[in-house]
Write a protein that holds these residues in place. Sequence first.
Motif, PDB file in Angstrom:
ATOM      1  N   SER A 132       4.226  -6.124   1.765  1.00  0.00           N
ATOM      2  CA  SER A 132       3.744  -4.909   1.114  1.00  0.00           C
ATOM      3  C   SER A 132       4.846  -4.275   0.287  1.00  0.00           C
ATOM      4  O   SER A 132       6.034  -4.315   0.638  1.00  0.00           O
TER       5      SER A 132
ATOM      6  N   HIS B 115       1.867   4.130   0.285  1.00  0.00           N
ATOM      7  CA  HIS B 115       1.199   3.068   1.041  1.00  0.00           C
ATOM      8  C   HIS B 115      -0.306   3.304   1.182  1.00  0.00           C
ATOM      9  O   HIS B 115      -1.111   2.405   0.907  1.00  0.00           O
TER      10      HIS B 115
ATOM     11  N   ARG C  86      -3.274   0.995  -0.421  1.00  0.00           N
ATOM     12  CA  ARG C  86      -4.257   0.326   0.443  1.00  0.00           C
ATOM     13  C   ARG C  86      -5.683   0.651   0.009  1.00  0.00           C
ATOM     14  O   ARG C  86      -6.561  -0.214   0.003  1.00  0.00           O
TER      15      ARG C  86
END
Length: 545
Positions: A10, A223, A227
């Motif tokens: 990621s 993050h 996502r």
Amino acid sequence: MKRLLFIPKSISFKLYLLLVILLIISFSGIMYFNISSYTKHLNESVINSAIQASDLIKRSTRYSMLKNDRENLAQIIITVAKENGVEGIRIYNKPGGIAFSDNPNEIGNQVDKNAEQCYVCHGKEPAPVSLSPKNRIRILTSQEGYRILGLINPIENEPDCFNADCHAHSPKDKLLGLLDVKMSLKSVDEETQKTRKKMILFSSIMILITALLFAGFIIRLIHIPIRKLTKGTKEVANLNLNYKIDFKSSDEIGELAKSFNKMTEELKAANEANQQWAATLEKRIQEKSEELKKAQAHMILVEKIASLGKLSAVVAHEINNPLSGILTYASLCLKMAQNHSLSQEEKNSLLKYLTIIKDETKRCGEIVKNLLVFAKKDFGKWSEESLHKIIRNSIQLVKHNIVMKELELIEEYADGNDIIFCDPIGIQHIFVALFINAIEATSKGGKLKVKTELINGGNDFRIMVSDTGCGIPEDIIPHIFEPFFSTKESSGLGLAVVYSIIEQHEGKIEVESKLNEGTTFFIQLPRRPLRNKKELEITQNLPSA
């Protein structure tokens, strides 16, 4: 948080790792700089204090030295040496002997000039008269392991010294001796170590707190939005155009989420428009297909009528010629037969005319027979047969013609499995027709060759039938497979029938020819035609009666 952050692939984890590394490097650099500066400052303070203490001891003993009061001087040295942090005090005379010391056992001992406290001055000769503060200092290590600061303070020959009543020194002497003071750095080192540990602990705590703040910042602002965007792209990839990204922000990621939601709305509208257009298009295609089918059926009908007209004209022309001959000679025979008394010459003429009538009638029969053969789709039942056996049977049928022309027959057959799924009667008709054409085109004593080989991994057969005959003109080759085309007195259906049979077997036929050198026919036949293979499988799968 662990599930969110510790994903090596990621971008959030990579960014977090980079920030943590930079944070550690930054705090480590700051901590190293602070500790180094603190240690340097503390050492400088200790050295200055040591220099001041050495000067204080020197001034305290000056009066006793002027009075040459050795007892008082020794007592001063012993008293000062008992102070906390003082490791020892010595006074060296000019020859290098220990004149005074806090350790009475050392008094009177001669010191080697190469000793650590002497080498500073006597490392080079002549010894310097004065020393810089840096050269007066030395760092030693005690037996217990802590550091000791040694400080050398020269005792100069002042006017008060050589003018004193004792007259112990000459005015020419520059130095009378050295004051050597050793001070313990144990407390300083302990304090430095404590300070270093506190700064490391404080920096580690700050790094941890800052890393956690970074983690929260990255999770919330980077993050989680990424996502959601990733999930949105997967939903759209699965054609879920009703999906919306639930994320509101005024930064770039928020703008990206808004653009994504707008894109899905436009894609949904475009998809609905395409579906409507596709439904309309399908209906229009059906209508056009019906129109094309009707037009095609009409064209086929017109083409059939035209072909039928052409065929009728050709058949009428081909049959009319022998029928005209038959009619003419039949009339002559009838007149001659009405004359009851026939001469021998007339009888011979009558036999000649009847022979012509027989031949022309046979010719009409051949024309009709070839038409029937050309119109047939199959000659017999399809089955698995040996190709080489079919070729040999065909050769036997024309063997007499080969012998009559004294032709040399060359047979070259490929090794291996020669089983082929075919119409054996149709395949035999192909070879018989080609052999007869080759025999008719080849002069007496020529050669007739047939050769087979396996190609395409054994799935196809390649057969070559060649002769050394007169050959075919180049301008005629493109027309030899056309119905009713012939350069001989025949119906012109022989090679057309051959081409039709090969086409039914999903094969190919080609020809190469050179005038006065010969002709070669190349035939390619599949071991098992796909169309007929499917028909056979369907037939085998049908339930028995």
